[in-house]
Write a protein that holds these residues in place. Structure first.
Motif, mmCIF file in Angstrom:
data_model
loop_
_atom_site.group_PDB
_atom_site.id
_atom_site.type_symbol
_atom_site.label_atom_id
_atom_site.label_comp_id
_atom_site.label_asym_id
_atom_site.label_seq_id
_atom_site.Cartn_x
_atom_site.Cartn_y
_atom_site.Cartn_z
ATOM 1 N N SER A 50 -1.185 9.354 -11.977
ATOM 2 C CA SER A 50 -0.825 9.965 -10.511
ATOM 3 C C SER A 50 -1.473 9.346 -9.501
ATOM 4 O O SER A 50 -1.199 9.762 -8.333
ATOM 5 C CB SER A 50 -0.945 11.524 -10.704
ATOM 6 O OG SER A 50 -2.112 11.872 -10.891
ATOM 7 N N GLY A 51 -2.748 8.772 -9.834
ATOM 8 C CA GLY A 51 -3.389 8.189 -8.503
ATOM 9 C C GLY A 51 -3.356 6.649 -8.409
ATOM 10 O O GLY A 51 -3.030 6.090 -7.180
ATOM 11 N N TYR A 52 -3.414 5.927 -9.537
ATOM 12 C CA TYR A 52 -3.354 4.338 -9.057
ATOM 13 C C TYR A 52 -1.825 3.939 -8.809
ATOM 14 O O TYR A 52 -1.032 4.686 -9.230
ATOM 15 C CB TYR A 52 -3.661 4.096 -10.710
ATOM 16 C CG TYR A 52 -5.122 3.719 -10.927
ATOM 17 C CD1 TYR A 52 -5.834 2.452 -10.806
ATOM 18 C CD2 TYR A 52 -5.953 4.607 -11.573
ATOM 19 C CE1 TYR A 52 -7.130 2.202 -10.773
ATOM 20 C CE2 TYR A 52 -7.219 4.654 -11.698
ATOM 21 C CZ TYR A 52 -7.923 3.229 -11.311
ATOM 22 O OH TYR A 52 -9.194 3.088 -11.587
ATOM 23 N N PRO A 53 -1.695 2.924 -8.050
ATOM 24 C CA PRO A 53 -0.520 2.426 -7.555
ATOM 25 C C PRO A 53 0.323 2.452 -9.078
ATOM 26 O O PRO A 53 -0.154 1.683 -9.939
ATOM 27 C CB PRO A 53 -0.977 1.037 -7.190
ATOM 28 C CG PRO A 53 -2.215 1.255 -6.480
ATOM 29 C CD PRO A 53 -2.972 2.288 -7.545
ATOM 30 N N SER A 54 1.489 2.630 -8.841
ATOM 31 C CA SER A 54 2.485 2.661 -10.140
ATOM 32 C C SER A 54 2.879 1.297 -10.412
ATOM 33 O O SER A 54 3.215 0.591 -9.720
ATOM 34 C CB SER A 54 3.571 3.390 -9.927
ATOM 35 O OG SER A 54 4.413 3.556 -10.930
ATOM 36 N N PRO A 55 2.809 0.874 -11.799
ATOM 37 C CA PRO A 55 3.267 -0.497 -12.012
ATOM 38 C C PRO A 55 4.734 -0.460 -12.280
ATOM 39 O O PRO A 55 5.232 -1.510 -12.395
ATOM 40 C CB PRO A 55 2.817 -0.516 -13.605
ATOM 41 C CG PRO A 55 2.520 0.755 -14.325
ATOM 42 C CD PRO A 55 1.967 1.608 -12.873
ATOM 43 N N ILE A 56 5.545 0.550 -11.895
ATOM 44 C CA ILE A 56 6.961 0.382 -12.134
ATOM 45 C C ILE A 56 7.527 0.367 -10.778
ATOM 46 O O ILE A 56 8.819 0.380 -10.567
ATOM 47 C CB ILE A 56 7.413 1.982 -12.773
ATOM 48 C CG1 ILE A 56 7.323 3.266 -11.933
ATOM 49 C CG2 ILE A 56 7.046 2.015 -14.281
ATOM 50 C CD1 ILE A 56 8.204 4.361 -12.464
ATOM 51 N N ASN A 57 6.944 0.714 -9.746
ATOM 52 C CA ASN A 57 7.224 0.380 -8.326
ATOM 53 C C ASN A 57 6.627 -1.047 -7.738
ATOM 54 O O ASN A 57 5.877 -1.645 -8.387
ATOM 55 C CB ASN A 57 6.770 1.552 -7.398
ATOM 56 C CG ASN A 57 7.229 3.056 -7.813
ATOM 57 O OD1 ASN A 57 8.488 2.837 -7.932
ATOM 58 N ND2 ASN A 57 6.303 3.649 -7.462
ATOM 59 N N SER A 58 7.314 -1.372 -6.883
ATOM 60 C CA SER A 58 7.059 -2.657 -6.105
ATOM 61 C C SER A 58 5.796 -2.359 -5.318
ATOM 62 O O SER A 58 5.266 -1.442 -5.359
ATOM 63 C CB SER A 58 8.113 -3.174 -5.068
ATOM 64 O OG SER A 58 9.313 -3.365 -5.809
ATOM 65 N N HIS A 59 4.963 -3.707 -4.847
ATOM 66 C CA HIS A 59 3.864 -3.403 -4.286
ATOM 67 C C HIS A 59 4.087 -2.644 -2.835
ATOM 68 O O HIS A 59 5.084 -2.896 -2.305
ATOM 69 C CB HIS A 59 3.445 -4.838 -3.705
ATOM 70 C CG HIS A 59 1.985 -5.025 -3.115
ATOM 71 N ND1 HIS A 59 1.694 -4.449 -1.857
ATOM 72 C CD2 HIS A 59 1.102 -5.576 -3.479
ATOM 73 C CE1 HIS A 59 0.352 -4.734 -1.448
ATOM 74 N NE2 HIS A 59 -0.048 -5.417 -2.766
ATOM 75 N N PRO A 60 3.118 -1.829 -2.427
ATOM 76 C CA PRO A 60 3.353 -0.987 -1.367
ATOM 77 C C PRO A 60 3.490 -1.859 0.012
ATOM 78 O O PRO A 60 4.398 -1.095 0.876
ATOM 79 C CB PRO A 60 2.010 -0.232 -1.287
ATOM 80 C CG PRO A 60 1.294 -0.022 -2.599
ATOM 81 C CD PRO A 60 1.905 -1.375 -3.115
ATOM 82 N N LEU A 61 3.191 -2.995 -0.051
ATOM 83 C CA LEU A 61 3.458 -3.573 1.283
ATOM 84 C C LEU A 61 4.740 -4.728 0.928
ATOM 85 O O LEU A 61 4.865 -5.688 1.733
ATOM 86 C CB LEU A 61 2.145 -4.505 1.545
ATOM 87 C CG LEU A 61 1.064 -3.815 2.047
ATOM 88 C CD1 LEU A 61 -0.166 -4.700 2.533
ATOM 89 C CD2 LEU A 61 1.271 -2.707 2.826
ATOM 90 N N ALA A 62 5.570 -4.399 0.017
ATOM 91 C CA ALA A 62 6.517 -5.547 -0.396
ATOM 92 C C ALA A 62 7.469 -5.703 0.906
ATOM 93 O O ALA A 62 7.865 -6.867 1.002
ATOM 94 C CB ALA A 62 7.447 -5.038 -1.564
#
Length: 479
Positions: free
Chosen positions: A46-58
């Motif tokens: 719940s804290g680390y950037p999720s591997p199922i979402n795109s990069h936060p700066l996509a």
């Protein structure tokens, strides 16, 4: 403590995102983290950037100058191409489209997704000191949570706050530093204050990690990565000496540059994999490739920046002869080679060399030291490379920043770099459809859209927020 943490877990909605077995248990008592192992898994889920979402700066990959229309592409004018038009042409309502670019599955804005992850970090930080485990385990988990939270705030303030180099007293983003859910209205603090918090978190994390060196056995952040992030933040805030020191420490403990010149043509290589000696941490989901479906491709200026003997061309990119299109190969894989839900982004040691080289020049015109770093990186990238000698600090800085663009392309750096370079003017060409007139859209120097509008959905639930000026800019039309 059990009841309070359970409430936090329910509020965060982490029961559907964690990869830990302990969160999959049927018994309600078993979902309450008690041990350091439990908290470690809670942070990962719940804290680390999720591997199922795109990069936060996509979405910034559609806004910078590394991408442009592919006039050879028959997708021009398609619904998919039109879907990126507002972001690609810097329209003030681009935030409405952030969700589809950021994460088609969840349709959430980067703002929302990053604050959800910050909540996870805060939950761990609030209660980890009470966990069952050794002090060393507690310190390590705390260091991870502080590091990840700092990175999330770094991304947030660089999307929604003005560049630090332009106006550190401008409105940044809200600082939420606890997992309590009582507060609804949280105002924005200054850009400077956000950066101070980022540096505080990273500095504390480095101390808690202790003497740890490069770790390649998991996908968790570590001290070499923290040192690279520190050098990045110091560079952004004009603390040149500190940037040099942190980059130097990262290089000392973080591995070594991968020698791309020693890899055969079309050889098996992924720069985003722990088998690369320069990868210090893998994280998050899909990056910012060039996608033929959107009718976009690598900008000519970027393409022509790579020389004939630059191995990054065939190792960082693949070329589709039929479509005349570049595809990005900077994609991570799991240890088994399966893409799956493994992290697909990386922080690499090459950034430390570039951060240090730039800081050397800006610190005290330390040309000799900066040249050494620039030449070292190029020797590991370009076949038959001969060291350059540049005595003019201004020209050397240009070369370092050019190299930064080539090396870190599509890794979430370019848009942020353009902001701190002074927000130069950018042009994008757009083909509305086959047979139609080519259009040119311009982002003017220091344009308000270099700072994105806050999502309207967020303003509706947090009345303490103030909107950015970019939200009020008129429709941007072709010139």
């Amino acid at each position: 403590m059990k009841e309070r943490i359970l409430l936090i877990i329910c509020a965060l909605g982490i029961l559907t995102t964690s990869c830990s077995d302990f969160l999959d248990s049927k018994s309600q008592d078993e979902v309450i983290p008690k041990t350091t192992k439990d908290f470690s898994e809670l942070l990962l889920g719940s804290g680390y950037p999720s591997p199922i979402n795109s990069h936060p700066l996509a979405l910034t990959g559609y806004m910078d100058d590394d991408v442009d229309s592919d006039l050879r592409n028959s997708m021009a004018g398609s619904d998919l191409a039109k879907g990126v038009f507002p972001v690609f042409t810097w329209q003030s309502d681009a935030e409405r489209y952030e969700g589809s670019i950021m994460s088609p599955e969840l349709a959430s804005t980067p703002y929302y997704l990053m604050y959800e992850r910050i909540k996870g970090c805060n939950a761990v930080l609030d209660y980890i000191d009470e966990a069952i485990g050794t002090q060393q385990e507690i310190n390590h988990i705390k260091a991870e949570a502080l590091s990840v939270r700092a990175l999330l705030y770094f991304w947030l303030v660089n999307l929604y706050g003005e560049p630090y180099t332009e106006n550190p007293q401008a409105a940044g983003v809200p600082l939420k530093l606890s997992s309590s859910v009582e507060e609804v209205s949280v105002p924005r603090v200054t850009v400077e204050r956000v950066y101070e918090r980022i540096l505080d978190d990273l500095t504390e994390a480095a101390d808690l990690f202790g003497t740890e060196s490069r770790v390649t056995t998991d996908f968790r952040i570590n001290r070499p990565t923290v040192e690279i992030l520190l050098s990045r933040v110091y560079l952004y805030t004009g603390k040149w000496k500190e940037a040099v020191e942190s980059a130097t420490e990262a290089i000392r403990i973080g591995g070594k540059l991968a020698d791309l010149t020693a890899i055969e043509k079309n050889g098996a290589f992924a720069c985003v994999r722990y088998s690369s000696p320069e990868v210090t941490w893998m994280y998050g989901g899909e990056g910012m490739g060039f996608y033929v479906e959107n009718g976009l491709n690598m900008a000519k200026e970027l393409e022509e920046g790579y020389g004939a003997n630059d191995r990054r061309v065939d190792l960082y990119y693949a070329y589709d002869e039929l479509r005349g299109h570049y595809y990005l190969q900077k994609t991570g894989t799991s240890a088994s080679g399966d893409l799956g839900d493994a992290p697909k982004q990386a922080i690499r040691l090459s950034e430390a060399y570039l951060n240090r080289a730039e800081a050397y020049v800006l610190w005290d015109n330390k040309v000799t030291e900066a040249l050494k770093d620039l030449n070292e990186l190029r020797r590991n990238r370009i076949e038959g490379y001969s060291d350059v000698s540049i005595s003019d600090p201004v020209l050397l800085l240009e070369e370092i920043r050019k190299e930064r663009r080539l090396e870190l392309a599509r890794e979430g750096h370019r848009w942020l770099d353009l902001r701190r370079y002074g927000m130069p003017s950018i042009k994008h060409t757009w083909l509305p459809g086959e047979g139609l007139t080519l259009q040119t859209f311009v982002l003017k120097a220091k344009d308000p859209m270099y700072t994105l509008p806050l999502p309207e959905s967020v303003l509706g639930v947090n009345p303490a927020l103030t909107q950015n000026a970019s939200a009020n800019t008129p429709e941007r039309k072709a010139e």
